[in-house]
Design a protein around this motif. Structure first.
Motif, PDB file in Angstrom:
ATOM      1  N   TRP A 139     101.799  -8.154 -56.035  1.00  0.00           N
ATOM      2  CA  TRP A 139     100.481  -7.906 -55.472  1.00  0.00           C
ATOM      3  C   TRP A 139     100.663  -7.469 -54.025  1.00  0.00           C
ATOM      4  O   TRP A 139     101.707  -7.734 -53.424  1.00  0.00           O
ATOM      5  CB  TRP A 139      99.610  -9.155 -55.589  1.00  0.00           C
ATOM      6  CG  TRP A 139      99.316  -9.481 -57.020  1.00  0.00           C
ATOM      7  CD1 TRP A 139      99.852 -10.494 -57.758  1.00  0.00           C
ATOM      8  CD2 TRP A 139      98.444  -8.766 -57.901  1.00  0.00           C
ATOM      9  NE1 TRP A 139      99.363 -10.451 -59.040  1.00  0.00           N
ATOM     10  CE2 TRP A 139      98.496  -9.400 -59.152  1.00  0.00           C
ATOM     11  CE3 TRP A 139      97.625  -7.648 -57.759  1.00  0.00           C
ATOM     12  CZ2 TRP A 139      97.763  -8.961 -60.252  1.00  0.00           C
ATOM     13  CZ3 TRP A 139      96.890  -7.207 -58.854  1.00  0.00           C
ATOM     14  CH2 TRP A 139      96.960  -7.867 -60.083  1.00  0.00           C
ATOM     15  N   PRO A 140      99.675  -6.776 -53.432  1.00  0.00           N
ATOM     16  CA  PRO A 140      99.840  -6.248 -52.075  1.00  0.00           C
ATOM     17  C   PRO A 140     100.306  -7.279 -51.042  1.00  0.00           C
ATOM     18  O   PRO A 140     101.186  -6.985 -50.227  1.00  0.00           O
ATOM     19  CB  PRO A 140      98.451  -5.704 -51.738  1.00  0.00           C
ATOM     20  CG  PRO A 140      97.903  -5.272 -53.057  1.00  0.00           C
ATOM     21  CD  PRO A 140      98.403  -6.326 -54.025  1.00  0.00           C
ATOM     22  N   SER A 141      99.745  -8.471 -51.039  1.00  0.00           N
ATOM     23  CA  SER A 141     100.160  -9.486 -50.062  1.00  0.00           C
ATOM     24  C   SER A 141     101.618  -9.903 -50.273  1.00  0.00           C
ATOM     25  O   SER A 141     102.353 -10.124 -49.309  1.00  0.00           O
ATOM     26  CB  SER A 141      99.248 -10.709 -50.116  1.00  0.00           C
ATOM     27  OG  SER A 141      99.248 -11.270 -51.418  1.00  0.00           O
ATOM     28  N   GLU A 142     102.042  -9.992 -51.535  1.00  0.00           N
ATOM     29  CA  GLU A 142     103.451 -10.303 -51.825  1.00  0.00           C
ATOM     30  C   GLU A 142     104.341  -9.160 -51.361  1.00  0.00           C
ATOM     31  O   GLU A 142     105.427  -9.383 -50.821  1.00  0.00           O
ATOM     32  CB  GLU A 142     103.649 -10.524 -53.323  1.00  0.00           C
ATOM     33  CG  GLU A 142     102.907 -11.703 -53.882  1.00  0.00           C
ATOM     34  CD  GLU A 142     102.907 -11.722 -55.410  1.00  0.00           C
ATOM     35  OE1 GLU A 142     102.968 -12.840 -55.949  1.00  0.00           O
ATOM     36  OE2 GLU A 142     102.839 -10.659 -56.045  1.00  0.00           O
ATOM     37  N   HIS A 143     103.869  -7.930 -51.561  1.00  0.00           N
ATOM     38  CA  HIS A 143     104.638  -6.760 -51.172  1.00  0.00           C
ATOM     39  C   HIS A 143     104.847  -6.750 -49.657  1.00  0.00           C
ATOM     40  O   HIS A 143     105.947  -6.475 -49.169  1.00  0.00           O
ATOM     41  CB  HIS A 143     103.915  -5.498 -51.633  1.00  0.00           C
ATOM     42  CG  HIS A 143     104.796  -4.306 -51.740  1.00  0.00           C
ATOM     43  ND1 HIS A 143     104.343  -3.100 -52.195  1.00  0.00           N
ATOM     44  CD2 HIS A 143     106.104  -4.102 -51.448  1.00  0.00           C
ATOM     45  CE1 HIS A 143     105.325  -2.218 -52.183  1.00  0.00           C
ATOM     46  NE2 HIS A 143     106.405  -2.813 -51.724  1.00  0.00           N
ATOM     47  N   ALA A 144     103.791  -7.064 -48.909  1.00  0.00           N
ATOM     48  CA  ALA A 144     103.892  -7.089 -47.450  1.00  0.00           C
ATOM     49  C   ALA A 144     104.860  -8.172 -46.976  1.00  0.00           C
ATOM     50  O   ALA A 144     105.511  -8.010 -45.939  1.00  0.00           O
ATOM     51  CB  ALA A 144     102.514  -7.305 -46.838  1.00  0.00           C
ATOM     52  N   ASN A 145     104.984  -9.250 -47.740  1.00  0.00           N
ATOM     53  CA  ASN A 145     105.912 -10.333 -47.363  1.00  0.00           C
ATOM     54  C   ASN A 145     107.376  -9.958 -47.561  1.00  0.00           C
ATOM     55  O   ASN A 145     108.246 -10.505 -46.888  1.00  0.00           O
ATOM     56  CB  ASN A 145     105.608 -11.598 -48.164  1.00  0.00           C
ATOM     57  CG  ASN A 145     104.344 -12.282 -47.723  1.00  0.00           C
ATOM     58  OD1 ASN A 145     103.898 -12.123 -46.585  1.00  0.00           O
ATOM     59  ND2 ASN A 145     103.751 -13.043 -48.616  1.00  0.00           N
TER      60      ASN A 145
END
Length: 91
Positions: A76-82
């Motif tokens: 998911w986008p937030s996981e990707h940013a992490n």
């Protein structure tokens, strides 16, 4: 690879990944998302923080800018940013 042995465009890679995911992991997704993935589209979910729908993304290592294409992780986008310092979310 394409029938001619060329590297396919990223859009074709994404479509094939989501179609394969719909075929092999149907039980992991809601019916609506399976229907999306059968069309080559990423699954979506409602983000409580933004109040918007967001699509799952494909993270590659090595990154696409360094030739990565087929070895991907569905996030998911937030996981990707992490996990990717170049992936920014928000304003």
């Amino acid at each position: 690879m394409t029938a001619k042995g060329d590297v396919p465009p990223w859009s074709a890679v994404c479509q094939r990944i989501w179609k394969n995911e719909a075929f092999s992991n149907t039980e992991n997704y809601a019916v609506e998302n399976v229907a999306r993935m059968r069309k080559g589209l990423a699954p979506q979910r409602f983000n409580e923080e933004t109040g918007l729908l967001e699509s799952m993304e494909l993270h590659h290592w090595p990154p696409q800018r360094e030739g990565g294409l087929f070895d991907v992780q569905k996030v998911w986008p937030s996981e990707h940013a992490n996990i990717d310092p170049f992936r920014k979310i928000g304003g």
